[in-house]
Design a protein around this motif. Structure first.
Motif, PDB file in Angstrom:
ATOM      1  N   ALA A  58       2.002   6.905  -6.955  1.00 36.25           N
ATOM      2  CA  ALA A  58       0.767   7.082  -7.718  1.00 36.25           C
ATOM      3  C   ALA A  58       0.921   8.100  -8.836  1.00 36.25           C
ATOM      4  O   ALA A  58       0.299   7.967  -9.897  1.00 36.25           O
ATOM      5  N   ASP A  59       1.737   9.123  -8.632  1.00 31.62           N
ATOM      6  CA  ASP A  59       1.910  10.173  -9.637  1.00 31.62           C
ATOM      7  C   ASP A  59       3.201  10.010 -10.434  1.00 31.62           C
ATOM      8  O   ASP A  59       3.626  10.935 -11.138  1.00 31.62           O
ATOM      9  N   SER A  60       3.858   8.864 -10.335  1.00 30.78           N
ATOM     10  CA  SER A  60       5.109   8.636 -11.044  1.00 30.78           C
ATOM     11  C   SER A  60       4.867   8.531 -12.547  1.00 30.78           C
ATOM     12  O   SER A  60       3.820   8.031 -12.996  1.00 30.78           O
ATOM     13  N   ALA A  69       0.831  -1.210   0.000  1.00 27.37           N
ATOM     14  CA  ALA A  69       0.000   0.000   0.000  1.00 27.37           C
ATOM     15  C   ALA A  69       0.862   1.255   0.000  1.00 27.37           C
ATOM     16  O   ALA A  69       0.551   2.239  -0.691  1.00 27.37           O
ATOM     17  N   LEU A  70       1.951   1.238   0.751  1.00 26.09           N
ATOM     18  CA  LEU A  70       2.825   2.405   0.813  1.00 26.09           C
ATOM     19  C   LEU A  70       3.467   2.670  -0.537  1.00 26.09           C
ATOM     20  O   LEU A  70       3.505   3.813  -1.017  1.00 26.09           O
ATOM     21  N   TRP A  71       3.963   1.618  -1.193  1.00 31.29           N
ATOM     22  CA  TRP A  71       4.608   1.762  -2.503  1.00 31.29           C
ATOM     23  C   TRP A  71       3.623   2.318  -3.534  1.00 31.29           C
ATOM     24  O   TRP A  71       3.958   3.245  -4.287  1.00 31.29           O
ATOM     25  N   ALA A  72       2.423   1.766  -3.555  1.00 31.62           N
ATOM     26  CA  ALA A  72       1.430   2.234  -4.523  1.00 31.62           C
ATOM     27  C   ALA A  72       1.052   3.688  -4.271  1.00 31.62           C
ATOM     28  O   ALA A  72       0.884   4.470  -5.214  1.00 31.62           O
ATOM     29  N   GLY A  73       0.928   4.074  -3.013  1.00 33.73           N
ATOM     30  CA  GLY A  73       0.562   5.453  -2.705  1.00 33.73           C
ATOM     31  C   GLY A  73       1.655   6.448  -3.031  1.00 33.73           C
ATOM     32  O   GLY A  73       1.389   7.518  -3.594  1.00 33.73           O
ATOM     33  N   ALA A  75      13.204   4.006  -2.272  1.00 34.66           N
ATOM     34  CA  ALA A  75      13.015   3.448  -3.612  1.00 34.66           C
ATOM     35  C   ALA A  75      11.937   4.212  -4.374  1.00 34.66           C
ATOM     36  O   ALA A  75      12.067   4.455  -5.583  1.00 34.66           O
ATOM     37  N   ALA A  76      10.869   4.603  -3.688  1.00 32.22           N
ATOM     38  CA  ALA A  76       9.810   5.370  -4.347  1.00 32.22           C
ATOM     39  C   ALA A  76      10.307   6.739  -4.794  1.00 32.22           C
ATOM     40  O   ALA A  76       9.975   7.206  -5.889  1.00 32.22           O
ATOM     41  N   LEU A 118      12.314   6.263  -7.973  1.00 33.75           N
ATOM     42  CA  LEU A 118      11.486   5.991  -9.149  1.00 33.75           C
ATOM     43  C   LEU A 118      10.725   7.234  -9.588  1.00 33.75           C
ATOM     44  O   LEU A 118      10.569   7.487 -10.790  1.00 33.75           O
ATOM     45  N   ASN A 119      10.249   8.024  -8.648  1.00 29.17           N
ATOM     46  CA  ASN A 119       9.500   9.233  -9.007  1.00 29.17           C
ATOM     47  C   ASN A 119      10.355  10.257  -9.744  1.00 29.17           C
ATOM     48  O   ASN A 119       9.827  11.128 -10.433  1.00 29.17           O
ATOM     49  N   SER A 120      11.673  10.153  -9.596  1.00 29.34           N
ATOM     50  CA  SER A 120      12.570  11.096 -10.277  1.00 29.34           C
ATOM     51  C   SER A 120      12.849  10.711 -11.724  1.00 29.34           C
ATOM     52  O   SER A 120      13.453  11.485 -12.475  1.00 29.34           O
TER      53      SER A 120
END
Length: 446
Positions: free
Chosen positions: A28-30, A21-25, A78-79, A82-84
């Motif tokens: 979410a805007d990646s 759940a934390l990873w998906a949240g 890690a999130a 990935l978002n970058s």
């Protein structure tokens, strides 16, 4: 979501469900689509001691009863990475199918093998027996949402992914390989030091401070022209060459692990080790033997990253001595750059400039690599909306080569200054014959 994570936290650890759940949240805007079950659905390997998230390994910790947990801080890190990542959905890389793909990956040490997994999934996805076992993600990335399928001549189907995702999965595969090597080394040392114990082995595998990808077992080496002047036909047959190549960082992007030896087919010399992404970016888009589709990726090669790529191509002594490019690259440059003003445009209400280039640009040539001086380039436009445009120009090879030298001196004087026979100590005494492409999957370049 933060309340749910906090409820499962123990000394900074969260359960796999909370981590999902934390990873998906967080992602979410990646720009890169991610999966909601990155920790609990195949091919996640939480029970093996780790989970891949993008290019990072997140180590798992096994508590009493065999339940796995992960450090919340590592998931967030890690999130953030990935978002970058920036992704251009139009900048695609072909990932298959290729000939002998399974044989090429037979000796790989990483369980990820993402190309093989995608190929197997796509080839068998219509099989009802596999309906419940489909791959949901790779390294936490939902690749099925961004996969592009193309069909040529109504028969051959090809698969494509955005370049940013291909590079990210290559890094993930490399990171996992290093992680597993380090884990095996630690286990071997522990076995020698004391009798084997299940608890001891579990602590060795799950220790996050020694398995972080920020501390790889063997860091990538920068390429410093170690293969300068070597022939590809010789190196490709030497045992251990693939392992040696994998130890270098890509000579172009300098971040991803190298995977192939790029070489000049015209003279046979090795240029440098490259990652799959850069290797594919440079590859001419051949329609068939002597025809090239001049696609958008040439803008990077001849505009935004000109100096970088020209310096790479001139790692071949033959091309550098003659201040030119291999035949297919020179043809693409002629069509894309030298003949740009000849390409017609049409009205486009959706464009801010009101005009767009006509049709699809193509360049072809007569002759062969053995005698490029006798070739002639033909620059044409296909699929013109109005149908009136066909051939734009006929350019003899020698004229194209002279235009390129002039353009090179004006555009990248530093690269031009290093070229030419009077500035080369390692000028080959004899032109090498064309070297056949012996690499797997046809991934080698001209």
């Amino acid at each position: 979501m933060s309340e749910r994570v906090t409820a499962n936290r123990a000394d900074g650890l969260i359960t796999l469900g909370a981590a999902d759940a934390l990873w998906a949240g967080l992602t979410a805007d990646s720009a890169v689509p991610t999966a909601s079950a990155a920790f609990t659905r195949c091919p996640a390997r939480a029970q093996a001691g780790y989970v891949l998230l993008g290019g990072r390994v997140v180590a798992t910790v096994t508590a009493g009863g065999g339940r796995c947990s992960v450090p919340e801080a590592e998931v967030r890190r890690a999130a953030t990475e990935l978002n970058s990542v920036e992704m251009d959905r139009r900048d695609l890389v072909r990932i298959g199918p290729f000939r002998d793909g399974a044989q090429r990956e037979h000796h790989e040490e990483t369980p990820l093998r993402w190309r093989r997994r995608i190929a197997r999934e796509l080839q068998e996805r219509d099989d009802p027996e596999r309906a419940d076992g489909r791959l949901c993600h790779l390294a936490g990335i939902d690749w099925q949402r961004i996969l592009v399928e193309q069909t040529r001549d109504g028969a051959q189907r090809t698969w494509w992914l955005p370049r940013a995702v291909v590079r990210l999965l290559d890094v993930a595969e490399h990171t996992e390989t290093r992680w597993l090597r380090a884990a095996r080394t630690r286990q071997a040392r522990a076995t020698v030091a004391e009798p084997p114990s299940p608890h001891r082995q579990a602590r060795t595998v799950d220790a996050p401070q020694t398995t972080s990808p920020d501390r790889p077992a063997v860091p990538l080496r920068p390429y410093n022209e170690e293969l300068k002047g070597h022939l590809y036909s010789v190196l490709s047959r030497k045992p251990g060459t693939s392992r040696k190549v994998a130890g270098w960082a890509c000579a172009v992007c300098r971040t991803a692990p190298a995977a192939v030896l790029d070489h000049c087919h015209e003279h046979g010399y090795v240029r440098a080790p490259l990652c799959h992404s850069c290797n594919t970016q440079e590859r001419p888009d051949h329609l068939y033997s002597n025809h090239i589709r001049v696609a958008d990726h040439y803008r990077r090669l001849f505009h935004t990253h000109t100096a970088q790529w020209l310096r790479h191509w001139h790692r071949c002594p033959g091309c550098r001595a003659r201040t030119t490019l291999p035949l297919p690259h020179l043809a693409a440059w002629t069509a894309h750059t030298a003949c740009r003003s000849l390409r017609p445009t049409h009205r486009d209400p959706r464009s801010s400039r009101g005009r767009k280039p006509c049709g699809a640009l193509r360049v072809s040539w007569t002759g062969s690599h053995h005698a490029p001086g006798s070739c002639r380039f033909t620059v044409a436009v296909d699929l013109c909306p109005s149908g009136e445009h066909r051939v734009l120009a006929h350019v003899p090879y020698r004229e194209a080569a002279e235009r390129f030298r002039t353009w090179l001196a004006e555009t990248v004087p530093a690269v031009a200054a290093e070229a030419g026979p009077d500035r080369l100590d390692d000028l080959p005494t004899q032109i090498r014959p064309v070297i056949a492409d012996t690499s797997s999957e046809g991934q080698a370049l001209f």
